[in-house]
Design an enzyme around this catalytic site. Structure first.
Site, PDB file in Angstrom:
ATOM      1  N   THR A  65       0.795  -1.210   0.138  1.00 13.84           N
ATOM      2  CA  THR A  65      -0.030  -0.053   0.020  1.00 13.84           C
ATOM      3  C   THR A  65       0.827   1.333   0.091  1.00 13.84           C
ATOM      4  OG1 THR A  65      -1.869  -1.098   1.132  1.00 13.84           O
ATOM      5  CG2 THR A  65      -1.726   1.116   1.309  1.00 13.84           C
ATOM      6  N   PHE A  66       1.794   1.410   0.941  1.00 14.81           N
ATOM      7  CA  PHE A  66       2.333   2.763   1.111  1.00 14.81           C
ATOM      8  C   PHE A  66       3.397   2.965  -0.131  1.00 14.81           C
ATOM      9  CE2 PHE A  66       0.461   3.203   4.984  1.00 14.81           C
ATOM     10  CZ  PHE A  66       0.617   4.512   5.495  1.00 14.81           C
TER      11      PHE A  66
END
Length: 400
Positions: A65-66
């Site tokens: 995600t990041f």
């Protein structure tokens, strides 16, 4: 009449970017490339039909995600923007990064996100959640932003985006980001085929439909909507999880980070190259292992560079296998992401609006190319070196 309509379309095509354009970038975390059909997302399908939909959006490595959210808004591989995983270790700092640590210490980020690029050139920006969007990168944030809070109602996000775009011209942002996490959450808990994921997809689909309708009916400026996801989702099996404690790793020599799809070993200060090689060999000789060890050649091809955040040894699983630190009784089937070379990892890219050439066709492409596309729509000049190529999405812009 037909000739008149064609002339009118050509006129708007050539003049779309003569006006100041606005961009609304929405991320639906964990929305796999085929969820529109699989889980019947009617509103998102309608937006795609009014604009352009890619065959798939390829995440950067690792498909977490990041790092992917940062690559979308910077046009850079994780090695260049700094957030190389959701969780990782930095050997120089001798510190661990965990999701969101940039909010308290922005030195984890070495980049210029789209909201900064806009603000530095006199264009107001707003972020209603985006990983690390609260961090004071390069000394500033977007003009408007929210501190991340999972319980925030999803409909409030739509309301706030519309309210921002109704502000007087001097206060109104021209780049707005929004973020929805519920599809990813349900995908992890139940796997991508579950009815809970379908429910989450249809919930977000309804909100996106409302947003699209209101952008067209209530906002007086030209708005181009971009829908993306950071990665897809694939099933994993509890009975195929690798217990991290079963791995013969000398933790007096290595810091370790379990990233679920990868298990990373970082040499501690004083650990020698010979000791790293011996540890690698010990792992390679394990019988019946269900993981591989990433080669430097493969990592380089995926945009990974040498540096203090690059693990010295990376063990990689392939779905449905993952690494775990949980005891057997608490392991469950579900879904995850973080693999590569797996079509299930592809996300979505859809865009529609007055500056978008709806007749364009788009194959799968890497998410690093979205940043220069947004900069072009907004009339911004790039101020840093990026990995993305503005030519990849140039056919989507009406003035070409």
């Amino acid at each position: 009449m037909k000739r008149f309509l064609l002339s009118l379309c050509l006129f708007f095509s050539l003049t779309a970017l003569a006006e100041e354009q606005t961009v609304v970038l929405i991320s639906i975390d964990g929305f796999r490339h085929d969820y529109i059909e699989k889980h019947d997302a009617k509103n998102i399908r309608a937006i795609a039909e009014a604009g352009v939909r890619a065959e798939g959006l390829i995440p950067v490595y690792p498909s977490k995600t990041f790092p992917n959210h940062l690559s979308i808004v910077t046009g850079q591989y994780p090695a260049n923007h700094g957030i190389v995983d959701n969780n990782f270790y930095d050997k120089e700092r001798q510190q661990r990064y965990r999701m969101g640590d940039g909010v308290e210490d922005s030195t984890w980020l070495t980049t210029l996100p789209i909201w900064n690029l806009a603000e530095f050139q006199g264009v107001k920006a707003a972020t209603f959640f985006w990983p690390e969007s609260e961090a004071r990168i390069n000394g500033r944030t977007a003009s408007y932003y929210y501190n991340y809070s999972t319980p925030t109602p999803n409909r409030q996000r739509v309301e706030q985006i519309i309210d921002w775009l109704k502000l007087p011209a001097a206060a109104r942002p021209r780049i707005v980001t929004g973020y929805f996490s519920v599809v990813d959450t349900m995908g992890h808990r139940f796997g991508p085929d579950a009815h809970q994921v379908k429910g989450a997809v249809q919930h977000v689909d309804q909100l996106i439909g409302e947003l699209w309708q209101r952008l067209n009916n209530e906002v007086d400026v030209p708005v181009n909507l971009i829908l993306v996801s950071d990665h897809g989702m694939t099933p994993i099996k509890a009975d195929q999880m690798i217990d991290e404690d079963s791995l013969p790793v000398d933790k007096s020599l290595f810091e370790t980070v379990n990233s679920q799809t990868r298990f990373m070993l970082y040499a501690k200060e004083g650990t020698t190259e010979a000791q790293i090689a011996a540890q690698r060999e010990r792992l390679l000789k394990l019988p019946n292992k269900t993981f591989s060890i990433e080669s430097n050649q493969v990592l380089s091809s995926l945009g990974v560079k040498p540096g203090p955040r690059k693990a010295d040894i990376i063990l990689a699983a392939e779905a449905p296998v993952t690494f775990t630190g949980r005891p057997p009784e608490s392991r469950k089937d579900g879904g995850t992401h973080g693999f590569y070379g797996n079509r299930d990892m592809d996300g979505i890219f859809i865009t529609a609006g007055p500056a978008i050439n709806a007749n364009a066709e788009l194959d799968r492409f890497s998410n690093i190319h979205i940043y220069p596309f947004m900069a072009e729509l907004l009339g911004l000049e790039l101020m840093t070196e990026i990995d993305g190529d503005s030519e990849v999405l140039a056919p989507l812009i009406n003035n070409n």
